[in-house]
Scaffold this motif. Sequence first.
Motif: not given
Length: 280
Positions: A57-58, A180-192
Amino acid sequence: MPTAHNGDVELYYETEGPSDRETVAFVEDVGYGAWQWGWQHAAVAGPFESLVWDNRGTGRSDAPPSASRRAESGSEAPGPYDVETMAADLEAVLSSHGVRKAHVVGAGLGGMVALQYALDHSRARTLTLLGTSPGGPRARPTPTDVREQLLISEKSRDELRESLRPAMSEAFFAADPEEVVEWRLAEDAGPAAQRAQFAAMDAFDASDRLYEITVPALVLHGTADRVVPVENGRSLAEDLPRGELREFEDGSHLFFLERSKDVNDELLGFLDEHAEQDLE
């Protein structure tokens, strides 16, 4: 790009450091990408081999729906997930990389995966558990208002930034963590997928089986953790047969970002103490 497979789910991972050293495998928290371990990954690589991977998921790993969801509703939305399956994902990654034994480091949901991994599989040499919980009826849950702040409805810069607020100290958040926000945009899971991982976290309960985990376990927890209250770390360390607790006064949920030097000193000291090979 190395990948492993658990059934038809493809899991991305990468390593750094000497391949002839013991492996330290990092498991990230709910919704976060492997960027989360940047502060520890670099410190560990060298005396050890460091391995980071993307939870299902990530990031670059698959975000599959469950077979039951697909059968019942035809939905292709990610999840629901469970910690047992995510522990099996870790086993697939370590097996793919040819790891005989690993020091497993997990935060939040990743700490739960580490606990389950030690119960279900045989490769764990040690556990390091940051800001996590044994689950079950005696655990202190994430307060409802904090959960609502953590959840995102879209993967946008503004939402990702604001959802960091309950996981960080006010001072660290005020420093405007745009990197950190930029990294999250690239790598984090989406809402679902984030919600699917939260569901796995909510359903987890290892509280009655902790006595079975006999590997050395280091529990690190911030005393001001709003996401996973510190009482969870205290009970976890008390109930693990070889558990030891280090508290970080006024530490947030992401204390290992904010106080990386102190955390890395604890982590490396623990790993060195329990390493099989000579690290000189």
